[in-house]
Enzyme design. Structure first.
Site, mmCIF file in Angstrom:
data_model
loop_
_atom_site.group_PDB
_atom_site.id
_atom_site.type_symbol
_atom_site.label_atom_id
_atom_site.label_comp_id
_atom_site.label_asym_id
_atom_site.label_seq_id
_atom_site.Cartn_x
_atom_site.Cartn_y
_atom_site.Cartn_z
ATOM 1 N N LYS A 111 0.752 -1.115 0.068
ATOM 2 C CA LYS A 111 0.002 0.135 0.008
ATOM 3 C C LYS A 111 1.175 1.205 0.045
ATOM 4 O O LYS A 111 2.016 1.191 0.797
ATOM 5 C CB LYS A 111 -0.689 -0.025 1.185
ATOM 6 C CG LYS A 111 -1.947 0.977 1.352
ATOM 7 C CD LYS A 111 -2.809 0.828 2.536
ATOM 8 C CE LYS A 111 -3.891 2.001 2.733
ATOM 9 N NZ LYS A 111 -4.698 1.534 3.934
ATOM 10 N N SER B 255 -9.531 -0.397 7.325
ATOM 11 C CA SER B 255 -8.971 -0.346 5.816
ATOM 12 C C SER B 255 -8.542 -1.587 5.409
ATOM 13 O O SER B 255 -7.872 -1.560 4.123
ATOM 14 C CB SER B 255 -8.147 0.850 5.955
ATOM 15 O OG SER B 255 -8.834 1.879 6.170
ATOM 16 N N SER C 231 -9.604 1.988 3.151
ATOM 17 C CA SER C 231 -8.631 2.596 2.196
ATOM 18 C C SER C 231 -7.610 1.641 1.539
ATOM 19 O O SER C 231 -7.047 2.248 0.509
ATOM 20 C CB SER C 231 -7.877 3.682 2.955
ATOM 21 O OG SER C 231 -7.255 3.084 3.929
#
Lengths: 98, 483, 488
Positions: free
Chosen positions: C79, C178, C154
């Site tokens: 990420k 997330s 996210s």
């Protein structure tokens, strides 16, 4: 509700965010409704409850007083939007001046 | 109108650690810009602080020598504001008014000025990180930032408004420096930037509540502190005597012009939005840990002074001077241990040795000469090997080269001439060669004997024992020798 | 070699260096990535050349007869809020669009040392603030199961990459759900460790007391392998605990006989899509069939969790994001005239609306006069939420619940109303507030979109979570389904 455009402007200043007039209006409305929803917290009694200021119950995490290698100055300069002879350059910061 | 001056100080001292408060970068002064930084002290995304244990220990030492209550648990907080020398735009510090108190509170330091003793209350002692440094080059359109200083461990010391004059403020700072230096917490020198000081100043009529105060900043030396505070007190007095009111504001000291001026007013008071630092866990000071730290504390200046007076019969004045720095006091006691003549050693240290250090801008720690070497010099004078006059020269050479006293004396053949027979010849020669002064002496002008003594000293390269020379001259000239 | 894609690492590892090389495995993934990226847009930065180099180096070591580290050759995605040395790290924000960190996050370093091959950095909601990846400052990522739908957020990029076969596993971060929520929406496994289990050093902070890094993978076994590597005390992170890391892979076996599973009533109330409820309850019945004991439990403070979370997270975020100021790194506004506008215009131009909203909310909650009523109050309620969970865990060993109230929503469907978007995390948020470990595993479909079963465990008891989840996967095959995009 307690959120007025003046409050939004003050908070924007504290946060160093330049907002357009339109943004101020939009944020005022959105923050108002969000905080209104959050007000439900008031319904829950919390007298004498310890706040969770730390997620873990540990104490005394330290490091020894040893010098470890720093970043090469080239790395610092490479990240800076503007640099000069190793310094990071910013617009003139006005010191106390009459 | 009778006004009482009220002063409180807010002091930041740099702690004597090798590395920074929250990372391993060096705290060494004077490195080229941004060569002592890392993701943590630069506030790079993803970086996290880790507390330097030594900084906490030093903070605790300071809290103890300042007689504070040390709190069993303390934590760090974030103080949020924007400034280019603050990489994260928050400073990790310790705040007083949230759930936990700072490291130490409610201590005191005793200060003496012109015979007046004042107990100055310490409101709090806490730890925080220093900011970077801003440089403002000539051209005026930009400023430069150096983050080498960012993250250096600082201790903030805030006093109660107990000081009553600029002189007391200066004395307090000197005393504070001395005590912190003894405890090896900080070198505490304003000129080096290891001690910084802001002051809160107000006036009031005796018996009335505190007047409106101003904050005075930008005092960069002890002398500035005294000058700036004197100016500000006078300024406030003038305002009040005119019937005006003192404005609560921050005033900067301008060293060049010798005035304080109100700095640009900010739009509104800064809201620091303090909250507990979530990236750090609390510091727990157990009674065992505190006791361990207390045990490692040295004897503090006042206690040491009193002991030197009692143990060695020194005057308060002399003892006070000898405990100025721990190194000086250590030197003294080591010398006395080598040769038990405390008064003589004290005289040499406070006289010739101090003069030499001042002339060459040295600290006693920088000398090659050791306490036992000084002790040896004193012994040589006391046992008559050399005269006091010669000893002064020997001392200078010792200090310059680090050579021992005996070694210098032998090498240069400076052993005092105490042989009566040898001296009599020189005495006779001098009397023969200087009939006029001799006549003066015999006519009753005692002072002329000094001239004759001097002549004997000259002919013996200063090595004659002066007392002996006196006696021999007097004998020869038929004068009583008892003077 | 395309048949390599979509197989979990634990199945591939015994064949590595025999049936295929690391280079072939990595190449297969890079090809899939190249083919599907125009549709999915999971990545912000692809590091193909570096990946190939790493693969070659590993193959050389294999050829030399060296025994390889635990994750050798595993093609992973990271990420883009995880700092990677020398590789752009944007956090999905224009304010860090060109930022290249000079250091690796600890979790990243450990992955690399374990031999994982990094394929690139994945898309996310800006600074991890969001539940759909639509708040990315660059472009949205799409759900590989249906490109009109969000992948969740996210960590939407990481979840979509694993689901689409553009990475074998990924790291994400979880502050309010997330990792778990996008894992649920994309039909993969996602785990949020106990707070303090994995070092946060190098994870760009959103909410310091809530953030954790965790793995996303095709199945629980792979998840355990990655968790093993990244877990453990780190002297760079004062909030990482100094506790031994159990052997998570060994903990997988053991079954669920006698394990007490709690169903919190409040998690099955209003707002839960009926098909999602059904799929989750069916999953719980499977566990029961395997010998678990299921009982009802209560978490009465659930209705307060969302505001509590947002007040705390936004307050911490408002402080954590203050450093993005155009001074020493990142974007600097060309319209900066003086110090104040350097800050105010850089941040106005660099941050998106959701980030600004949260910064202002957080600043407000901390400001003078409001601290007691907002921030401190929220921290007190947080204590009560924690106590609720502690009470439950006196009766049961794990909790079972839906991960997300809905199986999915379309791009643009919730962007008009921030509060609507916040509600997507209503079942995951309480777990972060209590600092507990949580995992989401695929347990069915609703309208063609994956549904996730969430399991929550005691502090530092990831082992039990993994054991129960693994037992579930041994008895079902939802985790073997692959998205239609891949089959084409």
């Amino acid at each position: 509700m307690r959120i007025t455009p003046e409050v939004v402007e003050r908070v924007a200043r504290l946060s160093r965010l330049e907002l357009t007039a339109e943004e101020i209006a939009t944020f005022t409305a959105q923050l108002s409704s969000i905080l209104e929803y959050f007000a439900r917290l008031d319904r829950l009694p919390t007298e004498g409850v310890e706040p969770t200021s730390h997620a873990l119950r540990i104490t005394n995490v330290f490091r020894d007083d040893q010098v470890t290698p720093s970043l090469p100055v080239e790395d610092v300069v490479a990240m800076a939007p503007q640099a000069h002879e190793g310094f990071v350059v910013v617009p003139r910061v006005l010191e106390a001046e009459e | 109108m009778e006004f009482e001056t009220v002063i409180g100080l807010e002091i930041h001292v740099q702690l004597l650690t090798q590395s920074k408060m929250f990372c391993g970068c060096s705290t060494r002064f004077g490195a080229p810009p941004n060569t002592q930084t890392c993701p943590v002290c630069l506030g790079l995304p993803g970086s996290l602080p880790v507390i330097n244990r030594r900084a906490v220990e030093l903070g605790l030492r300071a809290a103890l020598v300042l007689n504070c209550t040390v709190h069993p648990t303390s934590q760090f907080h974030r103080k949020n504001y924007y400034y280019p020398d603050l990489p994260k735009n928050y400073q990790i510090s310790q705040y007083q008014y949230l759930e936990h108190p700072p490291l130490g509170t409610d201590g005191y330091l005793d200060v003496e000025v012109d015979g007046v003793r004042r107990r100055v209350g310490i409101r709090r002692v806490h730890l925080e990180e220093d900011t970077g440094k801003l440089v403002h080059p000539e051209d005026g359109t930009v400023s430069w930032v150096d983050y080498n200083r960012s993250g250096v461990p600082l201790m903030e010391i805030v006093t109660y408004p107990d000081l009553r004059s600029p002189q007391e403020a200066k004395a307090f700072l000197l005393k504070l420096r001395q005590v912190l230096q003894y405890a090896e917490v900080s070198t505490g020198r304003m000129e080096e930037g290891t001690l910084r000081c802001d002051a809160n100043v107000s006036l009031r009529r005796p018996g009335e509540p505190l007047g409106t105060r101003t904050e005075v900043k930008n005092m960069n030396s002890l002398r500035s502190v005294e000058r700036a505070l004197s100016y500000e007190v006078a300024r406030q007095r003038e305002v009040l005597e005119r019937g005006g009111a003192v404005v609560q504001e921050t005033r900067h000291w301008d060293e060049r012009r010798g005035v304080t001026f109100a700095s640009r007013s900010k739009e509104e008071a800064e809201d620091y939005r303090y909250f507990p630092e979530p990236d750090l866990v609390p510091v727990e000071v157990t009674p065992e840990w505190l006791e361990e730290i207390r045990r490692t504390l040295p004897e503090l200046p006042d206690a040491r002074r009193d002991r030197l007076m009692a143990q060695y019969g020194l005057s308060r004045y002399d003892a006070e001077l000898l405990v100025q720095t721990r190194a000086t006091a250590d030197f003294f006691e080591a010398a006395v241990a080598a040769h038990p003549s405390p008064k003589a050693i004290a005289n040499w240290m406070l006289g010739d040795l101090t003069a030499y250090l001042n002339e060459h801008n040295l600290e006693i720690e920088q000398l090659r000469t050791t306490p036992s070497q000084l002790a040896e010099l004193v012994r040589l004078v006391e046992d008559g090997t050399i005269s006091g006059r010669i000893a002064k020269d020997v001392l200078v050479e010792m200090l310059q080269t680090g050579e021992g006293a005996r070694s210098i004396v032998d090498r240069r053949g400076l052993v005092q001439i105490a042989d009566e027979k040898a001296l009599r010849e020189t005495v006779d020669a001098v009397i023969r060669d200087h009939p006029e002064p001799v006549k003066d002496v015999q006519a009753g002008k005692e002072k002329a004997i000094a001239f004759l003594v001097g002549q004997v000293m000259r002919r013996t390269q200063g090595r004659a024992n002066p007392a002996l020379v006196q006696r021999l001259l007097r004998e020869r000239l038929g004068l009583p020798t008892g003077s | 070699m395309k048949e390599l894609v979509g197989r979990p690492y634990h199945e591939l590892r015994p064949r590595l260096g025999k049936d295929f090389s690391v280079g072939e495995l990595v190449e297969a993934y890079l090809q899939t990535l190249e083919a599907l990226e125009p549709h999915v847009r999971a990545y912000l930065t692809v590091t193909a050349e570096e990946a190939r180099q790493q693969a070659r180096a590993l193959d050389r070591r294999l050829a030399a007869g060296e025994s390889l580290p635990p994750l050798a050759g595993m093609p992973v995605a990271l990420k883009d809020n995880l700092c990677t040395r020398g590789v752009r790290t944007t956090c999905g924000s224009r304010i860090l669009e060109s930022f290249v960190p000079p250091y690796d996050a600890t979790a990243v370093r450990r992955l690399r040392e374990a031999g994982a091959v990094v394929l690139g950095k994945t898309n996310l909601d800006e600074f991890a603030m969001g539940s759909s990846t639509e708040n990315s400052g660059f472009f949205p990522t799409r759900n590989p199961w249906d490109l009109d739908y969000v992948p969740g957020g996210s960590s939407g990029g990481s979840a979509a990459a694993v689901a689409a076969g553009e990475a074998l596993a990924a790291l994400g971060s979880d502050t309010g759900g997330s990792i778990r929520q996008p894992a649920s929406l994309c039909g993969v496994v996602g785990l949020k460790p106990t707070y303090g289990r994995v070092s946060r050093y190098g994870l760009v902070a959103f909410a310091s007391s809530l953030d954790q890094i965790g793995p996303l993978a095709l199945d629980v076994h792979d998840c355990a392998l990655v968790l093993q590597v990244i877990s453990g005390h780190d002297p760079h992170d004062s909030t990482s605990v100094d506790l031994p890391v159990p052997d998570f892979a060994a903990a997988l076996e053991g079954g669920v006989r006698g394990v007490r599973v709690g169903l919190p009533t409040e998690f099955f109330g209003e707002g839960l899509q009926p098909e999602v409820r059904q799929a989750v309850l069916d999953a719980v019945r499977v566990l029961e069939g395997l010998g678990a004991r299921v009982e009802e439990v209560h978490l009465p403070t659930l209705e307060y969790a969302l505001p509590t979370y947002y007040l705390i997270a936004c307050a911490e975020a408002s402080s954590n994001l203050a450093r993005y100021d155009g001074v020493a790194y990142g974007y600097r506004s060309p319209r900066a005239r003086d110090l104040y506008t350097l800050y105010s215009r850089t941040r106005a131009e660099g941050f998106g609306p959701e980030v600004k909203r949260r910064i202002m909310l957080g600043t407000f909650a901390l400001s003078a006069g409001y601290y007691e009523g907002f921030y401190k109050k929220a921290q007190q309620v947080r204590t009560l939420v924690r106590r609720d969970f502690d009470r439950c865990f006196q009766e049961v060993d794990v909790l079972a619940a839906p991960t997300s109230p809905v199986a999915g929503f379309r791009l643009g469907e919730r962007t008009a109303d921030p509060l609507q978007m916040y509600l997507a995390d209503v079942y995951t948020i309480p777990v972060n507030l209590a600092g507990l470990p949580g995992i989401s595993v695929p347990c069915g479909f609703a309208g063609g979109l994956p549904v996730g079963l969430q399991l929550v465990g005691r502090p530092f008891d990831e082992a039990t979570l993994l054991r129960v989840a693994h037992a579930y996967q041994q008895a079902t095959d939802w985790h073997r389904r692959r998205c239609p995009l891949r089959r084409g």
